[in-house]
Scaffold this motif. Structure first.
Motif, PDB file in Angstrom:
ATOM      1  N   ILE A 232     -21.582 -21.756  11.870  1.00 38.26           N
ATOM      2  CA  ILE A 232     -21.931 -21.501  10.477  1.00 38.26           C
ATOM      3  C   ILE A 232     -20.677 -21.549   9.598  1.00 38.26           C
ATOM      4  CG2 ILE A 232     -22.557 -19.566   8.963  1.00 38.26           C
ATOM      5  CD1 ILE A 232     -24.759 -18.878  11.007  1.00 38.26           C
ATOM      6  N   GLY A 233     -19.614 -20.888  10.083  1.00 41.46           N
ATOM      7  CA  GLY A 233     -18.375 -20.852   9.311  1.00 41.46           C
ATOM      8  C   GLY A 233     -17.785 -22.235   9.089  1.00 41.46           C
ATOM      9  N   SER A 234     -17.905 -23.113  10.099  1.00 44.21           N
ATOM     10  CA  SER A 234     -17.331 -24.463   9.956  1.00 44.21           C
ATOM     11  C   SER A 234     -18.106 -25.298   8.942  1.00 44.21           C
ATOM     12  CB  SER A 234     -17.270 -25.182  11.311  1.00 44.21           C
ATOM     13  OG  SER A 234     -18.557 -25.361  11.861  1.00 44.21           O
ATOM     14  N   LEU A 235     -19.417 -25.084   8.825  1.00 39.67           N
ATOM     15  CA  LEU A 235     -20.214 -25.810   7.824  1.00 39.67           C
ATOM     16  C   LEU A 235     -19.802 -25.389   6.412  1.00 39.67           C
ATOM     17  CD1 LEU A 235     -23.886 -25.882   9.173  1.00 39.67           C
ATOM     18  CD2 LEU A 235     -22.193 -27.714   9.186  1.00 39.67           C
ATOM     19  N   ALA A 236     -19.682 -24.067   6.213  1.00 36.53           N
ATOM     20  CA  ALA A 236     -19.270 -23.569   4.890  1.00 36.53           C
ATOM     21  C   ALA A 236     -17.860 -24.064   4.550  1.00 36.53           C
ATOM     22  CB  ALA A 236     -19.334 -22.042   4.872  1.00 36.53           C
ATOM     23  N   TYR A 237     -16.991 -24.092   5.558  1.00 33.47           N
ATOM     24  CA  TYR A 237     -15.605 -24.541   5.359  1.00 33.47           C
ATOM     25  C   TYR A 237     -15.547 -26.004   4.942  1.00 33.47           C
ATOM     26  CZ  TYR A 237     -10.787 -25.809   6.656  1.00 33.47           C
ATOM     27  OH  TYR A 237      -9.493 -26.293   6.653  1.00 33.47           O
ATOM     28  N   ILE A 238     -16.270 -26.869   5.646  1.00 30.24           N
ATOM     29  CA  ILE A 238     -16.239 -28.303   5.337  1.00 30.24           C
ATOM     30  C   ILE A 238     -16.839 -28.576   3.961  1.00 30.24           C
ATOM     31  CG2 ILE A 238     -17.213 -30.557   5.991  1.00 30.24           C
ATOM     32  CD1 ILE A 238     -14.762 -29.726   7.646  1.00 30.24           C
ATOM     33  N   ALA A 239     -17.950 -27.912   3.651  1.00 26.28           N
ATOM     34  CA  ALA A 239     -18.565 -28.099   2.327  1.00 26.28           C
ATOM     35  C   ALA A 239     -17.597 -27.681   1.222  1.00 26.28           C
ATOM     36  CB  ALA A 239     -19.859 -27.297   2.235  1.00 26.28           C
ATOM     37  N   THR A 240     -16.856 -26.598   1.458  1.00 26.51           N
ATOM     38  CA  THR A 240     -15.876 -26.114   0.472  1.00 26.51           C
ATOM     39  C   THR A 240     -14.737 -27.115   0.319  1.00 26.51           C
ATOM     40  OG1 THR A 240     -16.431 -23.830   1.059  1.00 26.51           O
ATOM     41  CG2 THR A 240     -14.362 -24.176  -0.131  1.00 26.51           C
ATOM     42  N   GLN A 241     -14.280 -27.674   1.429  1.00 25.40           N
ATOM     43  CA  GLN A 241     -13.200 -28.661   1.381  1.00 25.40           C
ATOM     44  C   GLN A 241     -13.632 -29.939   0.649  1.00 25.40           C
ATOM     45  OE1 GLN A 241     -10.056 -28.664   2.013  1.00 25.40           O
ATOM     46  NE2 GLN A 241      -9.540 -27.301   3.683  1.00 25.40           N
ATOM     47  N   VAL A 242     -14.843 -30.421   0.921  1.00 28.70           N
ATOM     48  CA  VAL A 242     -15.315 -31.644   0.270  1.00 28.70           C
ATOM     49  C   VAL A 242     -15.488 -31.402  -1.225  1.00 28.70           C
ATOM     50  CG1 VAL A 242     -17.236 -33.286   0.091  1.00 28.70           C
ATOM     51  CG2 VAL A 242     -16.423 -32.552   2.344  1.00 28.70           C
ATOM     52  N   ARG A 243     -16.054 -30.266  -1.578  1.00 31.08           N
ATOM     53  CA  ARG A 243     -16.236 -29.923  -2.996  1.00 31.08           C
ATOM     54  C   ARG A 243     -14.884 -29.918  -3.713  1.00 31.08           C
ATOM     55  NH1 ARG A 243     -16.312 -24.901  -5.641  1.00 31.08           N
ATOM     56  NH2 ARG A 243     -17.711 -24.736  -7.454  1.00 31.08           N
ATOM     57  N   PHE A 244     -13.878 -29.343  -3.052  1.00 35.41           N
ATOM     58  CA  PHE A 244     -12.552 -29.318  -3.670  1.00 35.41           C
ATOM     59  C   PHE A 244     -11.952 -30.719  -3.762  1.00 35.41           C
ATOM     60  CE2 PHE A 244      -7.922 -29.016  -3.509  1.00 35.41           C
ATOM     61  CZ  PHE A 244      -7.698 -28.237  -4.642  1.00 35.41           C
ATOM     62  N   ALA A 245     -12.159 -31.541  -2.732  1.00 32.44           N
ATOM     63  CA  ALA A 245     -11.607 -32.907  -2.719  1.00 32.44           C
ATOM     64  C   ALA A 245     -12.172 -33.740  -3.874  1.00 32.44           C
ATOM     65  CB  ALA A 245     -11.905 -33.584  -1.386  1.00 32.44           C
ATOM     66  N   LEU A 246     -13.419 -33.495  -4.228  1.00 31.86           N
ATOM     67  CA  LEU A 246     -14.049 -34.250  -5.319  1.00 31.86           C
ATOM     68  C   LEU A 246     -13.652 -33.717  -6.693  1.00 31.86           C
ATOM     69  CD1 LEU A 246     -17.670 -34.494  -3.835  1.00 31.86           C
ATOM     70  CD2 LEU A 246     -16.023 -36.374  -4.024  1.00 31.86           C
ATOM     71  N   SER A 247     -13.142 -32.481  -6.727  1.00 35.09           N
ATOM     72  CA  SER A 247     -12.808 -31.846  -8.009  1.00 35.09           C
ATOM     73  C   SER A 247     -11.492 -32.371  -8.570  1.00 35.09           C
ATOM     74  CB  SER A 247     -12.711 -30.330  -7.824  1.00 35.09           C
ATOM     75  OG  SER A 247     -11.467 -29.991  -7.209  1.00 35.09           O
ATOM     76  N   SER A 248     -11.208 -31.997  -9.805  1.00 30.19           N
ATOM     77  CA  SER A 248      -9.960 -32.438 -10.442  1.00 30.19           C
ATOM     78  C   SER A 248      -8.825 -31.439 -10.233  1.00 30.19           C
ATOM     79  CB  SER A 248     -10.184 -32.645 -11.950  1.00 30.19           C
ATOM     80  OG  SER A 248     -10.676 -31.453 -12.533  1.00 30.19           O
ATOM     81  N   SER A 249      -9.100 -30.324  -9.559  1.00 30.96           N
ATOM     82  CA  SER A 249      -8.057 -29.320  -9.311  1.00 30.96           C
ATOM     83  C   SER A 249      -7.048 -29.833  -8.296  1.00 30.96           C
ATOM     84  CB  SER A 249      -8.671 -28.016  -8.797  1.00 30.96           C
ATOM     85  OG  SER A 249      -9.451 -27.420  -9.788  1.00 30.96           O
ATOM     86  N   SER A 250      -5.787 -29.566  -8.548  1.00 29.06           N
ATOM     87  CA  SER A 250      -4.733 -30.116  -7.687  1.00 29.06           C
ATOM     88  C   SER A 250      -4.312 -29.161  -6.576  1.00 29.06           C
ATOM     89  CB  SER A 250      -3.506 -30.495  -8.521  1.00 29.06           C
ATOM     90  OG  SER A 250      -3.062 -29.368  -9.262  1.00 29.06           O
ATOM     91  N   VAL A 251      -4.485 -27.852  -6.783  1.00 29.28           N
ATOM     92  CA  VAL A 251      -4.034 -26.873  -5.794  1.00 29.28           C
ATOM     93  C   VAL A 251      -5.198 -25.981  -5.388  1.00 29.28           C
ATOM     94  CG1 VAL A 251      -2.436 -24.983  -5.303  1.00 29.28           C
ATOM     95  CG2 VAL A 251      -1.714 -26.861  -6.779  1.00 29.28           C
ATOM     96  N   PHE A 252      -5.450 -25.897  -4.069  1.00 30.06           N
ATOM     97  CA  PHE A 252      -6.519 -25.037  -3.556  1.00 30.06           C
ATOM     98  C   PHE A 252      -6.063 -23.586  -3.664  1.00 30.06           C
ATOM     99  CE2 PHE A 252      -9.252 -22.769  -0.792  1.00 30.06           C
ATOM    100  CZ  PHE A 252     -10.393 -23.539  -0.584  1.00 30.06           C
TER     101      PHE A 252
END
Length: 330
Positions: A232-252
């Protein structure tokens, strides 16, 4: 302690995997300190009396203890300084893995969202994210919250201008199969998009496994840590990473209110850990295991409805129920 020893400490490696698969956004020194104190507290106070946040933190603490033999004894016997140091090592691993994944996904995600046989127009840069997010037609259409119509000029403009703020619990359309959301059945296709599968394989099995059929052999981070099923944790983690990758924010950043990554991550965990949703979550995990770990027992299909095995199981259940009923009335 020297920098070399600290980097090669097995706790750092463990932190990398634990952050990716169980709980990513966490202050580990605080988690360990609070966890040890709470163990004493729970001798007199039931877990149910704690707040929801404290219960989750303690659940994560217990998962960490279970995943690393000897850790509880080391924490109980160690000084406060030692507990903090252990937490820092685990946190260093988790943060390092998150940083590595953020860096590689920033570029890789562009290959996965490109229209087949075409270049992204206007071009998106691999090393700069300023044009991503709602600023670009393609990334904007993927990040648009489920239930909103990106093709509505007014919605598009309000998202781009920031007049319409998107909170972390407003999930983007890219988390759904074929980017289609059914308001009557919000579970339909949730967390089953091709984009998420590509990112998951990129991080856990290997970048080269993304566009190939899954095989029985495992390589990369999953194999390194003996991982043979999706968590479960890995699914939430990957979704969070992809969402950030598509965003315009430069620093997580956990405290970044623009991307609101922490709220997004926790909102997915809240759903996936909810006992009321266990049937849907079990089906989701089985689906994921077929995509990533097809040879594992976790990927095996449910028993066929009309098979002999199914009939035997049904008969056994019926007999058991009849026996229990007789006992109850005798």
């Amino acid at each position: 302690m020297t920098g070399l020893r600290s980097t090669s400490d097995p706790l750092v490696s463990h932190g990398r995997h634990f952050g990716r698969t169980v709980f990513a956004l966490c202050n580990y020194p605080s988690l360990l300190t609070n966890g040890i104190l709470r163990l004493e507290q729970l001798e007199d106070t039931p877990l149910e009396d704690l707040s929801a946040e404290e219960r989750r933190e303690h659940r994560v603490f217990e998962q960490l203890l279970d995943s690393y033999p000897g850790l509880l004894e080391r924490l109980k016997d160690g000084s406060e300084e030692e507990i903090l140091h252990v937490g820092e090592l685990i946190g260093k691993g988790a943060a390092g893995a998150r940083g590595d994944d953020t860096k590689t996904l920033k570029s890789a995600v562009l290959d996965w969202i490109s229209p087949r046989g075409e270049a992204i127009q206007p071009p998106l840069h691999r090393n700069s994210k300023i044009d991503r997010g709602f600023n670009h037609e393609l990334t904007g259409s993927l990040l648009c919250p489920a239930g909103l119509d990106w093709n509505d000029p007014r919605i598009k403009e309000n998202l781009r201008s920031g007049e319409m703020l998107v909170c972390g619990d407003q999930w983007p359309i890219f988390v759904y199969t074929n980017h289609v959301y059914d308001s009557e059945d919000p579970w339909c296709g949730l967390l089953r998009s091709r984009l998420l599968v590509y990112a998951y394989k990129h991080v856990f099995t290997s970048p080269s496994s993304v566009d190939r059929e899954p095989k029985a052999t495992r390589s990369g981070n999953a194999r390194l840590h003996g991982m043979n099923s999706v968590t479960i944790g890995s699914l939430a983690y990957i979704a969070t990473q992809v969402r950030f990758a598509l965003s315009s924010s430069s620093v997580f950043s956990r405290t970044d209110t623009t991307t609101d990554s922490e709220t997004f991550y926790h909102s997915l965990l809240d759903l996936l850990e909810d006992p009321e949703e266990c049937k849907e979550v079990d089906e989701l995990l089985t689906w994921w295991n077929r995509q990533v770990f097809p040879a594992s027992s976790a990927a095996k299909r449910a028993i066929s409805a009309n098979s002999a095995l199914s009939k035997i199981r049904q008969r056994r259940i019926a007999l058991k129920q009849a026996t229990n009923a007789n006992v109850a009335f005798s």
